[in-house]
Design a protein around this motif. Structure first.
Motif, PDB file in Angstrom:
ATOM      1  N   GLN A 278       0.316  -1.544   0.118  1.00 23.97           N
ATOM      2  CA  GLN A 278      -0.300   0.010  -0.091  1.00 23.97           C
ATOM      3  C   GLN A 278       1.010   1.107   0.243  1.00 23.97           C
ATOM      4  O   GLN A 278       0.360   2.160  -0.638  1.00 23.97           O
ATOM      5  CB  GLN A 278      -0.768  -0.250   1.485  1.00 23.97           C
ATOM      6  N   ARG A 279       2.479   1.579   1.133  1.00 20.89           N
ATOM      7  CA  ARG A 279       2.937   2.520   1.021  1.00 20.89           C
ATOM      8  C   ARG A 279       3.687   2.438  -0.115  1.00 20.89           C
ATOM      9  O   ARG A 279       3.261   3.756  -1.009  1.00 20.89           O
ATOM     10  CB  ARG A 279       3.611   2.253   2.188  1.00 20.89           C
ATOM     11  N   LEU A 282       0.893   4.149  -2.852  1.00 17.28           N
ATOM     12  CA  LEU A 282       0.482   5.684  -2.670  1.00 17.28           C
ATOM     13  C   LEU A 282       2.146   6.445  -3.140  1.00 17.28           C
ATOM     14  O   LEU A 282       1.837   7.384  -3.873  1.00 17.28           O
ATOM     15  CB  LEU A 282       1.019   6.100  -1.140  1.00 17.28           C
ATOM     16  N   ASN A 286       2.216   9.264  -6.182  1.00 22.84           N
ATOM     17  CA  ASN A 286       2.211  10.871  -5.888  1.00 22.84           C
ATOM     18  C   ASN A 286       3.814  10.922  -6.381  1.00 22.84           C
ATOM     19  O   ASN A 286       3.672  12.234  -7.110  1.00 22.84           O
ATOM     20  CB  ASN A 286       3.249  11.155  -4.329  1.00 22.84           C
ATOM     21  N   ILE A 410       4.293  11.769   1.807  1.00 22.86           N
ATOM     22  CA  ILE A 410       3.343  12.577   1.549  1.00 22.86           C
ATOM     23  C   ILE A 410       2.522  10.352   2.112  1.00 22.86           C
ATOM     24  O   ILE A 410       1.492  10.832   2.631  1.00 22.86           O
ATOM     25  CB  ILE A 410       2.718  12.724   0.174  1.00 22.86           C
ATOM     26  N   ALA A 411       2.936  10.131   1.421  1.00 21.29           N
ATOM     27  CA  ALA A 411       2.520   8.398   1.609  1.00 21.29           C
ATOM     28  C   ALA A 411       2.324   8.437   2.942  1.00 21.29           C
ATOM     29  O   ALA A 411       1.195   7.305   3.499  1.00 21.29           O
ATOM     30  CB  ALA A 411       3.542   7.970   1.319  1.00 21.29           C
ATOM     31  N   GLU A 414      -0.721  10.026   3.492  1.00 22.83           N
ATOM     32  CA  GLU A 414      -1.853   9.190   3.813  1.00 22.83           C
ATOM     33  C   GLU A 414      -2.239   8.216   4.460  1.00 22.83           C
ATOM     34  O   GLU A 414      -3.809   7.243   4.468  1.00 22.83           O
ATOM     35  CB  GLU A 414      -1.655   9.199   2.479  1.00 22.83           C
ATOM     36  N   GLU A 417      -4.175   8.152   7.705  1.00 28.00           N
ATOM     37  CA  GLU A 417      -4.920   9.088   7.305  1.00 28.00           C
ATOM     38  C   GLU A 417      -6.343   7.533   7.326  1.00 28.00           C
ATOM     39  O   GLU A 417      -7.141   7.589   7.899  1.00 28.00           O
ATOM     40  CB  GLU A 417      -5.581  10.076   6.246  1.00 28.00           C
ATOM     41  N   GLN A 418      -5.740   6.624   6.072  1.00 26.86           N
ATOM     42  CA  GLN A 418      -6.260   5.224   5.365  1.00 26.86           C
ATOM     43  C   GLN A 418      -6.384   4.734   6.957  1.00 26.86           C
ATOM     44  O   GLN A 418      -7.882   4.381   6.814  1.00 26.86           O
ATOM     45  CB  GLN A 418      -6.021   3.775   4.400  1.00 26.86           C
ATOM     46  N   LYS A 421      -9.503   5.813   8.832  1.00 31.17           N
ATOM     47  CA  LYS A 421     -10.976   5.852   8.107  1.00 31.17           C
ATOM     48  C   LYS A 421     -11.581   4.149   8.329  1.00 31.17           C
ATOM     49  O   LYS A 421     -11.745   4.476   8.769  1.00 31.17           O
ATOM     50  CB  LYS A 421     -10.618   5.953   6.929  1.00 31.17           C
TER      51      LYS A 421
END
Length: 453
Positions: A278-279, A282, A286, A410-411, A414, A417-418, A421
């Motif tokens: 996932q990382r 992302l 970017n 940034i990754a 993100e 944040e994921q 959530k």
């Protein structure tokens, strides 16, 4: 056949099968009926593969089969065609069960069954985790001809879905049997074997003959014929294999350099964990790359979505865990990158087998850091060759580090944040379940425990 004769036959399989491929130019020569030969033709299967030449005639004679062949060798056709031909001769619902280790492979096998059996109206159902059990129960109630399932979810339905049983089953297939057993599905497989008829045909397909597979063979197959078309671990001749030796902290920069150098190709990048998959996806997004992830923590719909986008060439980079290393047939992978080196050397063979399929050429590049040297030496020992280093311009890689560091930052944000959530969603689900529990208590409705089998 006497034991000695059978061993002798197995020993001669390689040379005999090569001669057989020369002689047998079509599926019709193997004994496949005309309507299925037409279906093969429509799928673009002109000539049978080695494993198909070995296994199909034996299976059509009604024998149990052990098929040993590497990934991408046409195994699905080797068991699907005899099953469909038998179904044509004696039409019946809940006719065959195919067990597979992963959800994606289950959907792929289902597609092949439907494509081969479209003219004869074959109905298949896929029973895997990550999908609503109620809709699966309804599909099972319609009694399809072929069920393709992962062992865990199938056992769940056998224990809990009213009216569903496999007592009339005629065929059992265990595809990628070594992987099913490596994923600790032994208990589930035992439960399934106890509730299906003993009087059935069984096909066991595996890339390797492990001790667990031998044990399963003894328990599940009757006097089987062994069809082996590859006895040693090997990679395809048209695959160009390279490694790069790099400091661990610059892995991301080297990855970006290679993607730029080989731009215009399609890539499969293997990572060791869901989180790193996932990382890295992302991070690459970017930096403007069309990258999509595929791993076990994604919902089934998202996993299929990723796979379909990559297959349709809407995305050129697929980042995956070993969930995608075996069985999946994605015809257009140009380059495989082992971003994280596999811990099991045999997984290397399966990963790089995603490219250079069906006679095409391909490249593989394995990242080796200071921590991976021993694992890399084991891989070289297994495949019996020393790999060359991929040509690199170190200065150009170092020029990328600043941009990559910003994309990493940034990754990470993100990813955080994921995670938040997901946690809040789970909390909401818990609240809902609590509310349902309270409602049930008020109504005095305690759920009855369902009987197993």
């Amino acid at each position: 056949m006497a034991a000695g004769e059978e061993e002798g036959a197995a020993a001669g399989t390689e040379t005999e099968s090569e001669a057989a491929v020369e002689e047998l130019r079509s599926f019709k020569d193997l004994g496949v009926t005309d309507v299925l030969c037409e279906a093969c033709d429509q799928l673009g299967w002109k000539v049978p593969t080695k494993i198909q030449v070995e296994a199909i005639p034996v299976a059509l004679q009604g024998r149990d089969v052990i098929g040993l062949a590497e990934t991408g060798s046409g195994k699905t056709g080797a068991f699907a065609l005899p099953i469909l031909q038998a179904l044509l001769e004696t039409p019946q619902r809940l006719f065959a069960l195919v067990l597979t280790p992963t959800r994606e492979l289950a959907f792929q096998i289902s597609e092949q069954f439907e494509a081969l059996g479209s003219s004869i109206g074959v109905q298949t159902t896929v029973i895997v985790g990550g999908i609503d059990t109620m809709s699966q129960s309804l599909a099972l109630a319609k009694k399809p001809h072929v069920i393709i399932a992962t062992p865990g979810r199938l056992v769940d339905h056998l224990e809990n879905t009213k009216g569903f049983n496999l007592r009339a089953l005629k065929f059992l297939v265990m595809d990628e049997a070594d992987r099913i057993l490596n994923m600790d599905f032994e208990t589930e497989v035992d439960k399934i074997l106890k509730v299906i008829p003993r009087d059935r045909k069984t096909f066991l397909f595996s890339a390797t003959m492990t001790k667990k597979v031998q044990k399963l063979q003894r328990a599940a197959l009757k006097n089987p014929v062994k069809c082996a078309v590859s006895s040693k671990y090997q990679t395809v001749e048209k695959l160009q294999q390279y490694y790069i030796f790099i400091p661990s902290k610059f892995k991301d920069s080297y990855l970006v350099y290679i993607l730029n150098e080989l731009a215009g190709n399609s890539f499969m990048i293997f990572c060791s964990t869901c989180n790193n998959t996932q990382r890295t996806a992302l991070l690459l997004r970017n930096l403007g790359f069309t990258a999509i992830p595929l791993h076990g923590q994604m919902s089934q719909n998202k996993r299929l979505g990723s796979l379909n986008k990559f297959k349709a060439k809407a995305r050129s980079i697929l980042l995956a865990t070993d969930v995608a290393s075996r069985g999946l047939d994605i015809p257009h992978v140009d380059v495989v990158i082992n971003f994280d080196i596999p811990t099991h050397s045999k997984d290397y063979i399966h990963r790089v087998g995603r490219t250079a399929r069906a006679g095409r050429s391909g490249k593989s590049i394995t990242f080796v850091t200071q921590y991976d040297v021993e694992l890399f030496q084991r891989i070289e020992h297994l495949i019996g060759k020393k790999l060359p280093a991929f040509p690199m311009q170190e200065e150009e890689v170092m020029m990328l580090t600043e941009r990559v560091a910003e994309a990493q930052r940034i990754a990470r944000m993100e990813l955080r944040e994921q995670g938040e959530k997901k946690r809040s969603r789970n909390d909401n689900d818990d609240d809902t379940e609590e509310a349902i529990g309270v409602r049930n208590k008020v109504a005095g409705g305690k759920k009855k425990k369902r009987k197993a089998f």
